[in-house]
Design a protein around this motif. Structure first.
Motif, PDB file in Angstrom:
ATOM      1  N   LEU A  28     -19.651 -12.482 -89.888  1.00 52.34           N
ATOM      2  CA  LEU A  28     -19.146 -13.603 -89.097  1.00 52.34           C
ATOM      3  C   LEU A  28     -20.084 -14.797 -89.173  1.00 52.34           C
ATOM      4  O   LEU A  28     -19.827 -15.832 -88.572  1.00 52.34           O
ATOM      5  CB  LEU A  28     -18.965 -13.178 -87.635  1.00 52.34           C
ATOM      6  N   CYS A  32     -16.635 -22.453 -90.600  1.00 50.33           N
ATOM      7  CA  CYS A  32     -15.181 -22.566 -90.699  1.00 50.33           C
ATOM      8  C   CYS A  32     -14.764 -23.019 -92.095  1.00 50.33           C
ATOM      9  O   CYS A  32     -13.754 -22.560 -92.616  1.00 50.33           O
ATOM     10  CB  CYS A  32     -14.668 -23.550 -89.642  1.00 50.33           C
ATOM     11  N   GLN A  34     -16.176 -22.289 -94.876  1.00 47.42           N
ATOM     12  CA  GLN A  34     -16.219 -21.106 -95.738  1.00 47.42           C
ATOM     13  C   GLN A  34     -15.040 -20.185 -95.452  1.00 47.42           C
ATOM     14  O   GLN A  34     -14.483 -19.588 -96.373  1.00 47.42           O
ATOM     15  CB  GLN A  34     -17.539 -20.358 -95.539  1.00 47.42           C
ATOM     16  N   TYR A  35     -14.679 -20.077 -94.191  1.00 39.07           N
ATOM     17  CA  TYR A  35     -13.515 -19.261 -93.802  1.00 39.07           C
ATOM     18  C   TYR A  35     -12.254 -19.794 -94.469  1.00 39.07           C
ATOM     19  O   TYR A  35     -11.446 -19.036 -94.992  1.00 39.07           O
ATOM     20  CB  TYR A  35     -13.375 -19.271 -92.279  1.00 39.07           C
ATOM     21  N   LYS A  38     -11.682 -18.816 -98.128  1.00 38.83           N
ATOM     22  CA  LYS A  38     -11.422 -17.407 -98.443  1.00 38.83           C
ATOM     23  C   LYS A  38      -9.937 -17.167 -98.703  1.00 38.83           C
ATOM     24  O   LYS A  38      -9.088 -17.913 -98.245  1.00 38.83           O
ATOM     25  CB  LYS A  38     -11.889 -16.512 -97.290  1.00 38.83           C
ATOM     26  N   GLN A  43      -9.585 -13.636 -95.172  1.00 38.39           N
ATOM     27  CA  GLN A  43      -9.496 -14.259 -93.849  1.00 38.39           C
ATOM     28  C   GLN A  43      -9.057 -13.227 -92.810  1.00 38.39           C
ATOM     29  O   GLN A  43      -9.564 -13.206 -91.694  1.00 38.39           O
ATOM     30  CB  GLN A  43      -8.512 -15.427 -93.862  1.00 38.39           C
ATOM     31  N   VAL A  46     -12.019 -11.070 -91.897  1.00 31.43           N
ATOM     32  CA  VAL A  46     -12.910 -11.790 -90.986  1.00 31.43           C
ATOM     33  C   VAL A  46     -12.290 -11.841 -89.594  1.00 31.43           C
ATOM     34  O   VAL A  46     -12.977 -11.660 -88.581  1.00 31.43           O
ATOM     35  CB  VAL A  46     -13.210 -13.217 -91.512  1.00 31.43           C
ATOM     36  N   THR A  47     -10.988 -12.059 -89.524  1.00 38.35           N
ATOM     37  CA  THR A  47     -10.294 -12.095 -88.232  1.00 38.35           C
ATOM     38  C   THR A  47     -10.411 -10.755 -87.515  1.00 38.35           C
ATOM     39  O   THR A  47     -10.688 -10.715 -86.310  1.00 38.35           O
ATOM     40  CB  THR A  47      -8.805 -12.464 -88.426  1.00 38.35           C
ATOM     41  N   TYR A  50     -13.874 -10.466 -86.245  1.00 35.05           N
ATOM     42  CA  TYR A  50     -14.009 -11.347 -85.081  1.00 35.05           C
ATOM     43  C   TYR A  50     -13.417 -10.679 -83.840  1.00 35.05           C
ATOM     44  O   TYR A  50     -14.047 -10.648 -82.781  1.00 35.05           O
ATOM     45  CB  TYR A  50     -13.313 -12.687 -85.350  1.00 35.05           C
ATOM     46  N   GLN A  69      -5.672 -15.151 -86.242  1.00 31.76           N
ATOM     47  CA  GLN A  69      -5.914 -15.751 -87.553  1.00 31.76           C
ATOM     48  C   GLN A  69      -5.343 -17.162 -87.605  1.00 31.76           C
ATOM     49  O   GLN A  69      -5.993 -18.079 -88.112  1.00 31.76           O
ATOM     50  CB  GLN A  69      -5.313 -14.884 -88.661  1.00 31.76           C
ATOM     51  N   CYS A  76     -10.479 -24.232 -87.393  1.00 31.85           N
ATOM     52  CA  CYS A  76     -11.391 -24.500 -88.499  1.00 31.85           C
ATOM     53  C   CYS A  76     -11.051 -25.779 -89.255  1.00 31.85           C
ATOM     54  O   CYS A  76     -11.942 -26.412 -89.822  1.00 31.85           O
ATOM     55  CB  CYS A  76     -11.438 -23.294 -89.443  1.00 31.85           C
ATOM     56  N   ILE A  84     -18.165 -19.178 -87.305  1.00 29.21           N
ATOM     57  CA  ILE A  84     -17.107 -18.295 -86.797  1.00 29.21           C
ATOM     58  C   ILE A  84     -17.625 -17.447 -85.631  1.00 29.21           C
ATOM     59  O   ILE A  84     -16.927 -17.252 -84.643  1.00 29.21           O
ATOM     60  CB  ILE A  84     -16.576 -17.382 -87.928  1.00 29.21           C
TER      61      ILE A  84
END
Length: 89
Positions: A28, A32, A34-35, A38, A43, A46-47, A50, A69, A76, A84
């Motif tokens: 994490l 944003c 970088q998110y 993806k 993503q 990562v969500t 998170y 998401q 973001c 994040i």
């Protein structure tokens, strides 16, 4: 009918376990920006991370995951430099 329910439950359990297993190498500590760069599956990973680490939701359903998401994507776009791990939604 019972076989369908068992098969569905097994598939759902496999999907959840694979989704959570994918979070193992996910960090994490990304911005944003970088998110947003993806892929959609990354993503989602990562969500899930998170939701697990920040929101404390250890077993989110697909509606919660999709909503989170989408919220992260919207946030973001406005705050690309935000980390994040520091977002509270």
């Amino acid at each position: 009918m019972t076989r369908r329910i068992v098969a569905y439950a097994a598939a759902l359990g496999l999907g959840v376990s694979l989704g959570l297993a994918a979070c193992g190498g996910v960090s994490l500590d990304i911005t944003c920006a970088q998110y947003l760069q993806k892929s959609a599956p990354d993503q989602r990973a990562v969500t899930l991370k998170y939701l697990n680490d920040v929101a404390g939701n250890k077993n989110p359903n697909s509606a919660v995951t999709l909503t989170t998401q989408t919220t992260l994507l919207a946030y973001c776009h406005i705050h690309p430099d935000q980390m994040i791990s520091h977002i509270s939604i």
